[in-house]
Design an enzyme around this catalytic site. Structure first.
Site, PDB file in Angstrom:
ATOM      1  N   SER A   1      -9.872  -0.579   7.046  1.00 47.20           N
ATOM      2  CA  SER A   1      -9.311  -0.510   5.692  1.00 47.20           C
ATOM      3  C   SER A   1      -8.588  -1.738   5.178  1.00 47.20           C
ATOM      4  O   SER A   1      -8.225  -1.776   4.009  1.00 47.20           O
ATOM      5  CB  SER A   1      -8.382   0.693   5.576  1.00 47.20           C
ATOM      6  OG  SER A   1      -9.164   1.839   5.431  1.00 47.20           O
TER       7      SER A   1
ATOM      8  N   LYS B   1       0.843  -1.202   0.000  1.00 51.64           N
ATOM      9  CA  LYS B   1       0.000   0.000   0.000  1.00 51.64           C
ATOM     10  C   LYS B   1       0.878   1.251   0.000  1.00 51.64           C
ATOM     11  O   LYS B   1       1.878   1.310   0.733  1.00 51.64           O
ATOM     12  CB  LYS B   1      -0.912  -0.027   1.235  1.00 51.64           C
ATOM     13  CG  LYS B   1      -1.941   1.103   1.296  1.00 51.64           C
ATOM     14  CD  LYS B   1      -2.846   0.950   2.520  1.00 51.64           C
ATOM     15  CE  LYS B   1      -3.922   2.018   2.590  1.00 51.64           C
ATOM     16  NZ  LYS B   1      -4.788   1.869   3.772  1.00 51.64           N
TER      17      LYS B   1
ATOM     18  N   SER C   1      -9.765   1.767   2.836  1.00 54.09           N
ATOM     19  CA  SER C   1      -8.908   2.527   1.944  1.00 54.09           C
ATOM     20  C   SER C   1      -7.856   1.685   1.220  1.00 54.09           C
ATOM     21  O   SER C   1      -7.277   2.149   0.247  1.00 54.09           O
ATOM     22  CB  SER C   1      -8.202   3.631   2.731  1.00 54.09           C
ATOM     23  OG  SER C   1      -7.346   3.070   3.710  1.00 54.09           O
TER      24      SER C   1
HETATM   25  N1  GLN Z   1     -13.328   4.064   6.332  1.00 57.45           N
HETATM   26  C1  GLN Z   1     -12.613   4.533   7.466  1.00 57.45           C
HETATM   27  C2  GLN Z   1     -12.251   5.978   7.264  1.00 57.45           C
HETATM   28  O1  GLN Z   1     -12.620   6.510   6.284  1.00 57.45           O
HETATM   29  C3  GLN Z   1     -11.420   3.687   7.746  1.00 57.45           C
HETATM   30  C4  GLN Z   1     -10.206   4.039   6.980  1.00 57.45           C
HETATM   31  C5  GLN Z   1      -9.010   3.202   7.342  1.00 57.45           C
HETATM   32  O2  GLN Z   1      -9.115   2.177   8.004  1.00 57.45           O
HETATM   33  N2  GLN Z   1      -7.839   3.676   6.922  1.00 57.45           N
HETATM   34  O3  GLN Z   1     -11.611   6.585   8.049  1.00 57.45           O
END
Ligand code: GLN
Length: 486
Positions: free
Chosen positions: A177, A78, A153
């Site tokens: 994420s 990532k 994400s």
């Molecule tokens: N969907 C969550 C957010 O928008 C989690 C994002 C993540 O785990 N990086 O913050």
């Protein structure tokens, strides 16, 4: 079967028997990237030259008998994880040209094993989002249905595994994420216990919630990756000195004596799709057939978890992202009239809308006069959430639930409605708030062919119970091996 379709475990066996080389495996992966990346858009940077060199080096190691579990295995990383000499953007224009001068701790560990990095995968900008649509560069598509999101994400990391553009991958999970894109893309993903994997070199979003975690095509692969990335690191002040077990030892059969908790509030949540609920219930029945005992539990603070997360995460983000001022990293506005004007222009142009929204929410919630009402209150409720889990884990060994209320949505369906998108994080954010491990394992497909994941959560530093449960389920369900048509 083509080489790029192999799991880590299968590739390991063939590599060790010298039936294939890492060079061949890596080149098969790049052929697949060439064939499908235009459709999926999982990568921000493809590092083919470096990967070929790493594959050659791995083949030499294998020939010399110097073999680690990931020697010669092609992985995607990532783009929030610093990779020495390879551009790391966090999918943000503000870091468009940032080339880290050092490796993250997880990269040091993967490199020491001789893993091959194929590229840096797409994500929501600074990991803020649940669809990868908030990437500053391009959205990633779900390999099972290109009109849909892969989740986020870490959408690029999940899609790359699902589309066989790598053998395994690494993501990060601040509020779901890793688990949610794993669920949407039909792969296995794990968020380890907070403190299990070093955050050194992971670009910070919300430091008290961030944790790096792996994606794999099987539970076994995730166990192998967990072995590789876990462990104490003094450069991360929240890294914990806890022995790292051999997670592959948890790949053992039998659920007898395991108590699986079903959080009542999760199954009653508004917006939980009927098909998702049904697939999860069928999976639970399977676990019971294998000898697990079902226990109903309650997590009374569930109605507050999204609100608490969306105060704490933006507060930490607003502070962490203050460092991108146009001076120290990445982009700088060159038409500024003063220093303040330079900060303003660099940040306004460099950050996308969602990141700016979070910086504003965080700055507001932390400002004098509002701090007690928002950040202070959210921190108090966070403690109650932690207590919910403590109480529930007196009655069960692991908890099972859906990962997300619905299968992958259409691209564009939710991106204009941030509140709706935030609400869909209801089942995942609490594990980050409490610091406990969580996992997603594929548990079937909807009638329209979209993958759905089963979430398994456990006690601090008991990833072994999650891996064991997921492994048993995976074996019994026998749904591995189905591939998206691309
Ligand atoms: N969907 C969550 C957010 O928008 C989690 C994002 C993540 O785990 N990086 O913050």
């Amino acid at each position: 079967m083509s080489l790029h379709e192999l799991t880590i475990a299968q590739a390991r066996e063939l590599l060790d028997k010298k039936e294939i080389s890492s060079k061949e495996l890596t080149s098969s992966v790049f052929d697949q990237i060439e064939r499908v990346e235009d459709k999926v858009d999982a990568f921000l940077t493809i590092s083919k030259d470096e990967a070929e060199e790493q594959a050659d080096a791995a083949d030499k190691r294998i020939a010399a008998g110097d073999i680690s579990p990931l020697t010669g295995i092609p992985l995607a990383i990532k783009d929030v994880i610093c990779t020495k000499g390879v551009r790391t953007t966090c999918a943000s224009k503000i870091l468009e040209n940032f080339i880290p001068p050092y490796d993250a701790n997880v990269m040091e560990k993967l490199n020491a094993q001789g893993a091959v990095m194929v590229g840096k995968s797409n994500m929501d900008e600074f990991a803020m989002g649940a669809s990868t649509e908030f990437s500053g560069f391009k959205p990633t598509k779900n390999p099972w249905d290109l009109s849909r999101i892969p989740g986020g994400s870490s959408g690029g990391s999940a899609a790359a595994v699902a589309a066989d553009m790598c053998i395994g991958s690494i993501g990060s999970d601040t509020g779901g994420s890793v688990r949610q894109p794993a669920s949407h893309c039909g792969v296995v993903g794990m968020k380890p216990t907070y403190g299990r994997v070093s955050r050194y070199g992971l670009v910070a979003f919300a430091s008290s919630l961030d944790q790096i975690g792996p994606f794999g095509k099987s539970v076994e692969d995730v166990a192998v990756l967990m072995n590789a990335i876990s462990g104490f690191d003094e450069r991360d002040s929240t890294s914990i000195k806890e022995d790292v077990p051999d997670f592959t030892k948890s790949l053992s059969e039998g659920m007898k004596g395991m108590k699986i908790g079903l959080p009542r509030e999760y199954f009653e949540a508004a917006g939980l799709d009927e098909e998702v609920k049904q697939l999860v219930n069928v999976a639970i029945d399977k676990l019971v057939e294998m000898g697990a005992e079902k226990v109903e539990i309650s997590l009374p603070q569930t109605e507050y978890v999204v609100s608490v997360y969306y105060i704490i995460a933006p507060c930490e983000a607003s502070s962490n992202l203050a460092r991108y001022d146009g001076v120290r990293y990445g982009k700088r506005a060159d038409d500024a009239e003063s220093m303040i004007d330079m900060f303003r222009k660099s940040r306004s142009r460099g950050f996308g809308d969602e990141v700016q929204r979070r910086i504003i929410i965080g700055t507001y919630s932390l400002s004098s006069g509002y701090y007690d009402a928002y950040y202070g209150k959210a921190s108090q409720v966070r403690t109650l959430i932690i207590e919910d889990f403590k109480d529930a884990f007196e009655k069960c060994d692991v908890m099972v639930s859906p990962v997300a209320p619905e299968p992958a949505s259409l691209i564009g369906e939710m991106s204009g409605d941030p509140l709706k998108m935030y609400t869909a994080d209801i089942f995942t954010v609490s594990a980050n708030l409490a610091g406990i491990p969580g996992m997603s394992v594929p548990c079937g497909f909807t009638k329209s062919g979209l993958p759905v994941g089963l979430q398994i959560m456990g006690k601090h530093f008991n990833e072994e119970a999650l891996i064991k449960t997921a492994y048993n389920y995976e074996k019994a369900a026998g749904i591995n091996g189905k591939k998206p048509v691309l």
